[in-house]
Scaffold this motif. Structure first.
Motif, short mmCIF file in Angstrom:
data_model
loop_
_atom_site.label_atom_id
_atom_site.label_comp_id
_atom_site.label_asym_id
_atom_site.label_seq_id
_atom_site.Cartn_x
_atom_site.Cartn_y
_atom_site.Cartn_z
N ILE A 82 54.85 40.26 34.45
CA ILE A 82 53.96 40.71 35.52
C ILE A 82 52.79 41.44 34.87
CG2 ILE A 82 53.73 42.02 37.65
CD1 ILE A 82 56.84 42.08 37.76
N LEU A 83 51.60 40.98 35.12
CA LEU A 83 50.40 41.62 34.58
C LEU A 83 49.65 42.30 35.71
CD1 LEU A 83 47.94 40.35 31.95
CD2 LEU A 83 47.04 41.11 34.14
N THR A 84 49.34 43.58 35.53
CA THR A 84 48.58 44.35 36.50
C THR A 84 47.16 44.52 35.99
OG1 THR A 84 50.58 45.56 37.18
CG2 THR A 84 48.45 46.57 37.71
N GLN A 103 63.52 41.31 36.62
CA GLN A 103 63.62 41.84 35.24
C GLN A 103 62.46 41.38 34.37
OE1 GLN A 103 66.12 44.18 34.63
NE2 GLN A 103 66.28 43.84 36.85
N ALA A 104 61.33 41.07 34.99
CA ALA A 104 60.16 40.62 34.24
C ALA A 104 59.57 41.77 33.42
CB ALA A 104 59.10 40.08 35.19
N LYS A 105 58.99 41.44 32.29
CA LYS A 105 58.30 42.41 31.45
C LYS A 105 56.95 42.73 32.07
CE LYS A 105 58.82 42.00 27.05
NZ LYS A 105 58.74 41.56 25.63
N PRO A 114 49.29 54.81 32.24
CA PRO A 114 49.89 56.08 32.68
C PRO A 114 49.74 56.34 34.18
CG PRO A 114 48.60 56.39 30.67
CD PRO A 114 48.29 55.01 31.18
N GLU A 115 48.80 55.65 34.84
CA GLU A 115 48.57 55.86 36.26
C GLU A 115 49.39 54.92 37.14
OE1 GLU A 115 46.73 58.44 37.06
OE2 GLU A 115 46.44 58.76 34.91
N ILE A 116 50.12 54.01 36.54
CA ILE A 116 50.93 53.04 37.30
C ILE A 116 52.35 53.59 37.41
CG2 ILE A 116 51.82 50.68 37.33
CD1 ILE A 116 49.35 49.86 35.69
N PRO A 117 52.86 53.78 38.64
CA PRO A 117 54.18 54.39 38.79
C PRO A 117 55.31 53.64 38.09
CG PRO A 117 53.01 54.39 40.88
CD PRO A 117 52.19 53.57 39.93
N THR A 118 55.24 52.32 38.09
CA THR A 118 56.25 51.52 37.38
C THR A 118 55.90 51.46 35.90
OG1 THR A 118 56.60 50.17 39.35
CG2 THR A 118 57.35 49.25 37.26
N PRO A 119 56.82 51.74 35.00
CA PRO A 119 56.50 51.77 33.57
C PRO A 119 55.92 50.44 33.07
CG PRO A 119 58.64 52.76 33.97
CD PRO A 119 58.22 52.14 35.27
N THR A 120 54.97 50.56 32.17
CA THR A 120 54.36 49.39 31.53
C THR A 120 55.07 49.13 30.21
OG1 THR A 120 52.20 49.79 32.55
CG2 THR A 120 52.24 48.47 30.52
N ASP A 121 55.66 47.95 30.07
CA ASP A 121 56.36 47.60 28.83
C ASP A 121 55.40 47.33 27.68
OD1 ASP A 121 58.97 47.71 30.00
OD2 ASP A 121 58.60 45.74 30.91
N VAL A 122 54.27 46.66 28.00
CA VAL A 122 53.32 46.27 26.96
C VAL A 122 51.92 46.70 27.38
CG1 VAL A 122 52.40 44.39 25.57
CG2 VAL A 122 54.76 44.27 26.40
#
Length: 230
Positions: A82-84, A103-105, A114-122
């Motif tokens: 998932i790319l934001t 379970q997507a990365k 840091p501003e996205i509530p869901t952690p960024t894996d990459v």
């Protein structure tokens, strides 16, 4: 090279909230576009035709609709990534739900992560590359709408060039910078040097809201946008 007239016959980019996806089939990649949420956000599903790998661009809203979109590309609901495109709330409203279900990365611009509530894996930076199966996607930082806004370029060779711009480039102008001249200058300079000076006219532009456009349709208006300041 596929002509623009042929591409337009295959795909229009016109979608409505709650309506059907629009689908573009390329040689090794399928692009699906859907509209979700109260702000008519565009979500894009990219499916590799060779491996079945899938990437969702902007899990914006309406998790059930996004899961249906994912199943359009994969009956088993496979989603690899998932790319934001940026951290604004209307682009991440269903991110936590979709990540939990698949379970997507997760990927996002490093300065927005840091501003996205869901952690960024990459966390991503300008010039990075990510893969969807056999397809490489180039990451372009477009600073201004948010500090870490990114665009995604697919250099499709015979299938043409395709760029997903989030809220940094739309038909008729660049994204909102809330009247901040420094942010506007940063954004329009990045859009100019990193998109308009690099991409051919026939490049198809997939924005974060509304209708699609092309680089060629927007290029003649760049000086007008600079003059008006938004």
């Amino acid at each position: 090279m596929v002509s623009m007239s042929t591409l337009r016959k295959q795909y229009t980019g016109s979608v409505t909230v709650g309506g059907e996806s629009d689908v573009r089939t390329l040689g090794s990649l399928v692009i699906r576009k859907a509209s979700v949420g109260p702000l008519d956000n565009n979500a894009y599903l990219l499916t590799c035709r060779v491996s079945g790998a899938q990437l969702l661009i902007d899990a914006a809203a309406d998790a059930p609709r996004l899961m249906r979109l994912i199943r359009e590309g994969s009956p088993t609901s496979r989603l690899d990534s998932i790319l934001t495109t940026h951290s604004h709330h209307d682009h991440v409203g269903a991110l936590a739900q979709i990540r939990a279900a698949t379970q997507a990365k997760t990927f996002a611009g490093a300065k927005d992560a840091p501003e996205i509530p869901t952690p960024t894996d990459v966390p991503l930076s300008n010039g990075d590359t990510i893969r969807v199966g056999v397809n490489d996607l180039e990451i372009v930082s477009l600073r201004g709408h948010t500090p870490g806004s990114i665009a995604v370029i697919y250099w499709g060779q015979a299938d043409g060039t395709h760029v997903f711009t989030g809220d940094s480039l739309f038909p008729g102008g660049v994204g909102a910078t809330q009247g901040d001249s420094e942010r506007f200058t940063s954004l329009i300079n990045d859009v100019d040097t990193r998109l308009f000076q690099v991409l051919p006219d026939e490049t198809w532009v997939y924005p974060g809201h509304g209708e699609d456009t092309t680089i060629g349709a927007e290029r003649p208006h760049l000086d007008e946008w600079r003059e008006r300041g938004w």
